[in-house]
Scaffold this motif. Sequence first.
Motif, mmCIF file in Angstrom:
data_model
loop_
_atom_site.group_PDB
_atom_site.id
_atom_site.type_symbol
_atom_site.label_atom_id
_atom_site.label_comp_id
_atom_site.label_asym_id
_atom_site.label_seq_id
_atom_site.Cartn_x
_atom_site.Cartn_y
_atom_site.Cartn_z
ATOM 1 N N GLU A 22 58.001 -5.404 -11.319
ATOM 2 C CA GLU A 22 57.966 -6.860 -11.371
ATOM 3 C C GLU A 22 59.263 -7.348 -11.999
ATOM 4 O O GLU A 22 59.614 -6.925 -13.102
ATOM 5 N N GLU A 24 61.434 -10.699 -13.129
ATOM 6 C CA GLU A 24 61.495 -12.153 -13.338
ATOM 7 C C GLU A 24 62.948 -12.574 -13.240
ATOM 8 O O GLU A 24 63.799 -12.114 -13.997
ATOM 9 N N GLN A 29 58.645 -14.841 -10.573
ATOM 10 C CA GLN A 29 58.224 -13.441 -10.558
ATOM 11 C C GLN A 29 58.356 -12.889 -9.141
ATOM 12 O O GLN A 29 57.970 -13.547 -8.181
#
Length: 107
Positions: A22, A24, A29
Motif C-alpha cells: 500500500e 500513500e 492510497q
Amino acid sequence: MEKQPLPEGTEATGPALTRTVEIELEGQQHQVEVNPEKTILEAGLDQELNMPYSCQSGLCTACRGRVIQGKVTMSEDAGLSEAELAEGYVLCCSAKPESDDVKIIIE
Ligand code: FES
C-alpha cells in the motif's frame, strides 16, 4: 504457462513472492502488486503511479518513502542517514517488500 495468483487469504511466506504494497502518494492510497523481479518504485511506475524518482540507484533520495507498516529490504541505502533509516525511511528504487502488510508513505 501463466502464473496463478495466490487464492485470497492464503498465507504467503518466503522471499520470491508477489506482494501487495500500500502506497500513500499525494494523500491517496494505492495498492501496488510488486513481483519479485521488481522494486517498489518499478512496480508503482508500471501501474502508472506518479512516484518521484531520479537516479534509480539508491543515491539521490528522490524516491524516499517512509515505511509505517511491514518489512522492506533494500539493495542500496547509501543515500539515507542512520537517523532516516531508524525512522523507517526507505528508497523505493531499491526496496522490495518482505512481508504482506507493507505500507509506505511518500511525503
Ligand atoms: S531514485 Fe535516486 S535514490 Fe531512488
